[in-house]
Write a protein that holds these residues in place. Structure first.
Motif, PDB file in Angstrom:
ATOM      1  N   ASP A  42      44.607  34.758  30.384  1.00  0.00           N
ATOM      2  CA  ASP A  42      45.488  33.785  31.097  1.00  0.00           C
ATOM      3  C   ASP A  42      45.200  33.996  32.609  1.00  0.00           C
ATOM      4  OD1 ASP A  42      46.608  31.914  29.094  1.00  0.00           O
ATOM      5  OD2 ASP A  42      47.346  34.049  28.586  1.00  0.00           O
ATOM      6  N   HIS A  43      45.012  35.279  33.056  1.00  0.00           N
ATOM      7  CA  HIS A  43      44.913  35.417  34.365  1.00  0.00           C
ATOM      8  C   HIS A  43      43.883  36.869  34.580  1.00  0.00           C
ATOM      9  CE1 HIS A  43      45.473  35.340  38.830  1.00  0.00           C
ATOM     10  NE2 HIS A  43      45.883  36.463  38.909  1.00  0.00           N
ATOM     11  N   ILE A  44      42.985  36.816  35.567  1.00  0.00           N
ATOM     12  CA  ILE A  44      42.274  38.234  35.733  1.00  0.00           C
ATOM     13  C   ILE A  44      42.599  38.622  37.213  1.00  0.00           C
ATOM     14  CG2 ILE A  44      40.184  39.231  35.615  1.00  0.00           C
ATOM     15  CD1 ILE A  44      39.019  37.118  33.785  1.00  0.00           C
ATOM     16  N   PHE A  45      42.850  40.057  37.174  1.00  0.00           N
ATOM     17  CA  PHE A  45      43.080  40.555  38.544  1.00  0.00           C
ATOM     18  C   PHE A  45      42.131  41.659  38.716  1.00  0.00           C
ATOM     19  CE2 PHE A  45      46.236  41.084  42.063  1.00  0.00           C
ATOM     20  CZ  PHE A  45      45.687  42.430  42.577  1.00  0.00           C
ATOM     21  N   PHE A  46      41.160  41.463  39.717  1.00  0.00           N
ATOM     22  CA  PHE A  46      39.868  42.371  39.895  1.00  0.00           C
ATOM     23  C   PHE A  46      39.965  42.948  41.178  1.00  0.00           C
ATOM     24  CE2 PHE A  46      35.677  42.857  41.529  1.00  0.00           C
ATOM     25  CZ  PHE A  46      35.441  43.782  40.920  1.00  0.00           C
ATOM     26  N   THR A  47      39.648  44.367  41.333  1.00  0.00           N
ATOM     27  CA  THR A  47      39.528  44.958  42.677  1.00  0.00           C
ATOM     28  C   THR A  47      38.103  45.596  42.502  1.00  0.00           C
ATOM     29  OG1 THR A  47      41.792  45.313  42.712  1.00  0.00           O
ATOM     30  CG2 THR A  47      40.703  46.654  44.278  1.00  0.00           C
ATOM     31  N   GLY A  48      37.051  45.276  43.403  1.00  0.00           N
ATOM     32  CA  GLY A  48      36.166  45.847  43.617  1.00  0.00           C
ATOM     33  C   GLY A  48      34.981  45.145  44.488  1.00  0.00           C
ATOM     34  N   SER A  49      33.869  45.222  44.178  1.00  0.00           N
ATOM     35  CA  SER A  49      32.865  44.700  45.328  1.00  0.00           C
ATOM     36  C   SER A  49      32.805  43.161  45.197  1.00  0.00           C
ATOM     37  CB  SER A  49      31.674  45.414  44.919  1.00  0.00           C
ATOM     38  OG  SER A  49      31.044  45.003  43.724  1.00  0.00           O
ATOM     39  N   PRO A  50      32.313  42.500  46.646  1.00  0.00           N
ATOM     40  CA  PRO A  50      31.964  41.108  46.102  1.00  0.00           C
ATOM     41  C   PRO A  50      30.803  40.767  45.277  1.00  0.00           C
ATOM     42  CG  PRO A  50      32.331  41.922  48.545  1.00  0.00           C
ATOM     43  CD  PRO A  50      32.271  43.103  47.697  1.00  0.00           C
ATOM     44  N   GLU A  51      29.987  41.570  45.078  1.00  0.00           N
ATOM     45  CA  GLU A  51      29.143  41.152  44.209  1.00  0.00           C
ATOM     46  C   GLU A  51      29.442  41.452  42.842  1.00  0.00           C
ATOM     47  OE1 GLU A  51      28.865  43.634  46.622  1.00  0.00           O
ATOM     48  OE2 GLU A  51      27.580  42.628  47.696  1.00  0.00           O
ATOM     49  N   VAL A  52      30.283  42.288  42.510  1.00  0.00           N
ATOM     50  CA  VAL A  52      30.648  42.193  40.927  1.00  0.00           C
ATOM     51  C   VAL A  52      32.177  41.169  41.023  1.00  0.00           C
ATOM     52  CG1 VAL A  52      32.184  43.679  39.145  1.00  0.00           C
ATOM     53  CG2 VAL A  52      30.206  44.776  40.741  1.00  0.00           C
ATOM     54  N   GLY A  53      32.558  40.893  41.960  1.00  0.00           N
ATOM     55  CA  GLY A  53      33.614  39.633  41.986  1.00  0.00           C
ATOM     56  C   GLY A  53      33.137  38.521  41.557  1.00  0.00           C
ATOM     57  N   LYS A  54      31.882  38.285  42.145  1.00  0.00           N
ATOM     58  CA  LYS A  54      31.295  37.116  41.799  1.00  0.00           C
ATOM     59  C   LYS A  54      30.981  36.923  40.100  1.00  0.00           C
ATOM     60  CE  LYS A  54      28.756  36.964  46.206  1.00  0.00           C
ATOM     61  NZ  LYS A  54      27.208  36.752  46.824  1.00  0.00           N
ATOM     62  N   ILE A  55      30.640  38.128  39.403  1.00  0.00           N
ATOM     63  CA  ILE A  55      30.415  38.134  38.056  1.00  0.00           C
ATOM     64  C   ILE A  55      31.773  37.800  37.443  1.00  0.00           C
ATOM     65  CG2 ILE A  55      29.964  39.516  36.173  1.00  0.00           C
ATOM     66  CD1 ILE A  55      27.965  40.962  38.206  1.00  0.00           C
ATOM     67  N   VAL A  56      32.748  38.451  38.036  1.00  0.00           N
ATOM     68  CA  VAL A  56      34.089  38.248  37.310  1.00  0.00           C
ATOM     69  C   VAL A  56      34.622  36.779  37.520  1.00  0.00           C
ATOM     70  CG1 VAL A  56      36.523  38.877  37.465  1.00  0.00           C
ATOM     71  CG2 VAL A  56      35.002  40.815  37.672  1.00  0.00           C
ATOM     72  N   MET A  57      34.480  36.248  38.441  1.00  0.00           N
ATOM     73  CA  MET A  57      34.758  34.734  38.727  1.00  0.00           C
ATOM     74  C   MET A  57      33.840  33.753  37.914  1.00  0.00           C
ATOM     75  SD  MET A  57      35.265  32.841  42.351  1.00  0.00           S
ATOM     76  CE  MET A  57      36.282  31.514  42.439  1.00  0.00           C
ATOM     77  N   ALA A  58      32.693  34.216  37.650  1.00  0.00           N
ATOM     78  CA  ALA A  58      31.633  33.531  36.751  1.00  0.00           C
ATOM     79  C   ALA A  58      32.357  33.290  35.391  1.00  0.00           C
ATOM     80  CB  ALA A  58      30.327  33.805  36.986  1.00  0.00           C
ATOM     81  N   ALA A  59      32.469  34.772  35.087  1.00  0.00           N
ATOM     82  CA  ALA A  59      33.063  34.877  33.413  1.00  0.00           C
ATOM     83  C   ALA A  59      34.380  34.016  33.330  1.00  0.00           C
ATOM     84  CB  ALA A  59      33.147  36.325  33.204  1.00  0.00           C
ATOM     85  N   ALA A  60      35.127  34.190  34.544  1.00  0.00           N
ATOM     86  CA  ALA A  60      36.562  33.678  34.274  1.00  0.00           C
ATOM     87  C   ALA A  60      36.517  32.257  34.343  1.00  0.00           C
ATOM     88  CB  ALA A  60      37.304  33.924  35.426  1.00  0.00           C
ATOM     89  N   ALA A  61      35.304  31.645  34.736  1.00  0.00           N
ATOM     90  CA  ALA A  61      35.113  30.108  34.776  1.00  0.00           C
ATOM     91  C   ALA A  61      34.866  29.479  33.675  1.00  0.00           C
ATOM     92  CB  ALA A  61      34.110  29.850  35.996  1.00  0.00           C
ATOM     93  N   ARG A  62      34.315  30.547  32.688  1.00  0.00           N
ATOM     94  CA  ARG A  62      33.903  30.125  31.457  1.00  0.00           C
ATOM     95  C   ARG A  62      35.196  29.497  30.554  1.00  0.00           C
ATOM     96  NH1 ARG A  62      29.429  33.808  32.161  1.00  0.00           N
ATOM     97  NH2 ARG A  62      30.551  35.425  31.208  1.00  0.00           N
ATOM     98  N   ASN A  63      36.143  30.624  30.954  1.00  0.00           N
ATOM     99  CA  ASN A  63      37.355  30.057  30.153  1.00  0.00           C
ATOM    100  C   ASN A  63      38.581  29.541  31.044  1.00  0.00           C
ATOM    101  OD1 ASN A  63      36.827  31.288  27.434  1.00  0.00           O
ATOM    102  ND2 ASN A  63      36.667  33.443  28.670  1.00  0.00           N
ATOM    103  N   LEU A  64      37.998  29.197  32.122  1.00  0.00           N
ATOM    104  CA  LEU A  64      39.044  28.385  33.192  1.00  0.00           C
ATOM    105  C   LEU A  64      40.170  29.565  33.404  1.00  0.00           C
ATOM    106  CD1 LEU A  64      39.096  24.638  32.238  1.00  0.00           C
ATOM    107  CD2 LEU A  64      37.941  26.037  34.058  1.00  0.00           C
ATOM    108  N   SER A  65      40.141  30.762  33.230  1.00  0.00           N
ATOM    109  CA  SER A  65      41.042  31.837  33.705  1.00  0.00           C
ATOM    110  C   SER A  65      41.263  31.659  35.049  1.00  0.00           C
ATOM    111  CB  SER A  65      40.829  33.170  33.168  1.00  0.00           C
ATOM    112  OG  SER A  65      40.440  33.143  31.947  1.00  0.00           O
ATOM    113  N   SER A  66      42.473  31.843  35.565  1.00  0.00           N
ATOM    114  CA  SER A  66      42.894  32.063  36.916  1.00  0.00           C
ATOM    115  C   SER A  66      42.426  33.358  37.341  1.00  0.00           C
ATOM    116  CB  SER A  66      44.257  31.564  37.572  1.00  0.00           C
ATOM    117  OG  SER A  66      44.984  32.520  36.436  1.00  0.00           O
ATOM    118  N   VAL A  67      42.163  33.541  38.817  1.00  0.00           N
ATOM    119  CA  VAL A  67      41.671  34.905  39.329  1.00  0.00           C
ATOM    120  C   VAL A  67      42.474  35.252  40.379  1.00  0.00           C
ATOM    121  CG1 VAL A  67      39.326  34.984  38.140  1.00  0.00           C
ATOM    122  CG2 VAL A  67      39.615  34.017  40.417  1.00  0.00           C
TER     123      VAL A  67
END
Length: 466
Positions: free
Chosen positions: A188-213
């Motif tokens: 239902d929600h993803i809280f990620f701390t890390g680099s911008p490069e990995v942040g893009k991967i996390v956001m793309a994965a969240a988009a597949r399930n429409l998870s907020s980030v």
């Protein structure tokens, strides 16, 4: 929980998902406070183990662990225990002209099952700090600590298992495969701390399930020392901000623009401050680089810069995972040191004469997580703040805005999305549900059929409301 097979990860998620509906009513103020108290008590009891784990992973000094890892989490818990009742209370909203005769309120509600992916640089506080906000908002959580700090990661798993049942909070250890399995699940929600490069991967994965980030990222945070700066004060704060945790801090000053009129005085003050804080040779007051690969990356940045004409004016490569505080001049744009986030105890010092060129240079880069300005004249800092964009700003200080829980902490665009800490963290893990109840609304008068009378009332409403 350390088993990281896809099936076991899915089972951990399913166990928490099964309790989502029940937690909406059963995990109220008293239960949330009790969970936070349990976490606080376990942290207090196991503080010596925390200090030992961070020493094993980083060679981190005990005092630095107390101030930068343990204290922030304890502050998060203490604030939530004091303020949680007010944060949870629905907020009344005054009616508009169009909604006259109704009662409106905003009710903060749990999002559900949340994923917290923590980084290696502050492995305890950046795992458990978001967890405090997550629990305060009434959610369950799966925490994924970094595999690059194995001693602390294992200890976090042990602390969590002692404080909570797995259907409320559990820890999944492991590497990239574990992260990929987690990101495939519909949190239902993803809280990620890390680099911008990995942040893009996390956001793309969240988009597949429409998870907020919520994304806490980083970038090259610039520092500007003006001609009217107190150079001794600036040197003390910049040295603290840059060399805490050996520069492995997402809001550390990445590079310093120094007005040419105070360059020599500033460098003298900075050398003196570094000598006082860390002494000569390997310092027990300075953390180590997290691993050999990152140490090699930093030495590669220095070698590339020197090959292109940079000058090391203090420090150097060090040995093994130890790198001393290092100052570098004669930086040029083609150097990797000028292009990449440094994330280590290497500080480029760049003289300038024209502030407009500095502002233009800041604006040419992606928006940083932090911006620091040193000068006695507030008009100087105001000019820079107005002309630039960053996640946060420190004036005549560094890092301290992170600890102010009345301020939102977060980035903008490349440096992050959303905010954390205090009530801002509670809101990040909450859904603000809008509720509107009819009391004596007169809008039924303009319901169909659209007779001449209704058309006239609609035209009147347009004049009055639009």
């Amino acid at each position: 929980m350390t088993d990281q097979t896809p099936d076991s990860i899915a089972a951990a998620f399913a166990a928490q998902s099964a309790g989502t509906v029940a937690r909406r009513t059963a995990f109220g103020l008293a239960e949330r406070r009790a969970a936070l108290v349990r976490l606080r008590d376990v942290l207090t009891r196991r503080e010596p183990e925390i200090i030992a784990a961070l020493a094993a992973d980083f060679g981190k000094p005990e005092t630095e662990t107390l101030l930068t890892e343990i204290l922030p989490v304890r502050q998060d818990i203490a604030l939530a225990l004091r303020k949680l009742g007010r944060w949870m209370r629905p907020r009344r909203v005054r009616p508009t002209l169009a909604t006259f005769g109704t009662a409106a309120r905003i009710r903060p509600e749990p999002r559900g099952v949340c994923l917290i992916i923590a980084p290696w640089n502050y492995p305890l506080t950046l795992a458990l700090g978001p967890l405090v906000s997550c629990l305060a908002a009434g959610n369950s959580a799966i925490v994924k600590p970094s595999e690059l700090t194995p001693a602390t990661s294992g200890l976090i798993a042990s602390i969590v298992s002692e404080a909570f049942t797995p259907d409320l909070v559990t820890v999944i250890e492991g590497g990239i495969e574990a992260s990929q399995a987690l990101l495939a699940l519909p949190f239902d929600h993803i809280f990620f701390t890390g680099s911008p490069e990995v942040g893009k991967i996390v956001m793309a994965a969240a988009a597949r399930n429409l998870s907020s980030v919520t994304l806490e990222l980083g970038g090259k945070s610039p520092t500007v020392v003006g001609p009217g700066a107190d150079v001794r004060q600036a040197a003390a704060w910049i040295a603290f901000g840059k060399f805490a945790n050996a520069g492995q801090t997402c809001i550390a000053p990445d590079h310093v623009y120094v007005h040419e009129d105070v360059r020599e005085a500033f460098l003298d003050a900075l050398r003196a401050r570094i000598a006082k804080a860390y002494g000569q040779g390997p310092s027990p007051h300075l953390s180590h680089i997290v691993n050999d690969r990152h140490a090699g990356r930093l030495r590669g940045l220095l070698a590339d810069a020197q090959a292109r004409g940079a000058q090391i004016v203090l420090g150097g490569e060090g040995e093994g995972r130890y790198m001393p505080p290092t100052l570098v001049e004669a930086i040029t744009p083609e150097m990797r040191l000028d292009q990449e986030e440094i994330f280590g105890p290497v500080l480029p010092v760049i003289p300038y004469a024209d502030l407009d060129r500095v502002i233009a240079r800041i604006n040419e880069r992606p928006k940083p997580l932090a911006l620091y300005v040193f000068d006695k004249d507030s008009a100087f800092s105001d000019r820079i703040i107005a002309a630039t964009s960053s996640g946060g700003v420190g004036v005549n200080l560094t890092l301290l805005h992170y600890t102010h829980h009345g301020l939102p902490f977060g980035g903008v665009n490349t440096s992050g999305i959303g905010a954390a800490h205090g009530e801002f963290g509670f809101r990040a893990f909450s859904h603000e549900r809008a509720i509107l109840a009819n009391r004596f609304s007169g809008l039924t008068m303009i319901f169909p059929p659209y007779t001449a009378r209704v058309k006239g009332l609609a035209r009147l409403a347009r004049r009055m409301l639009g």
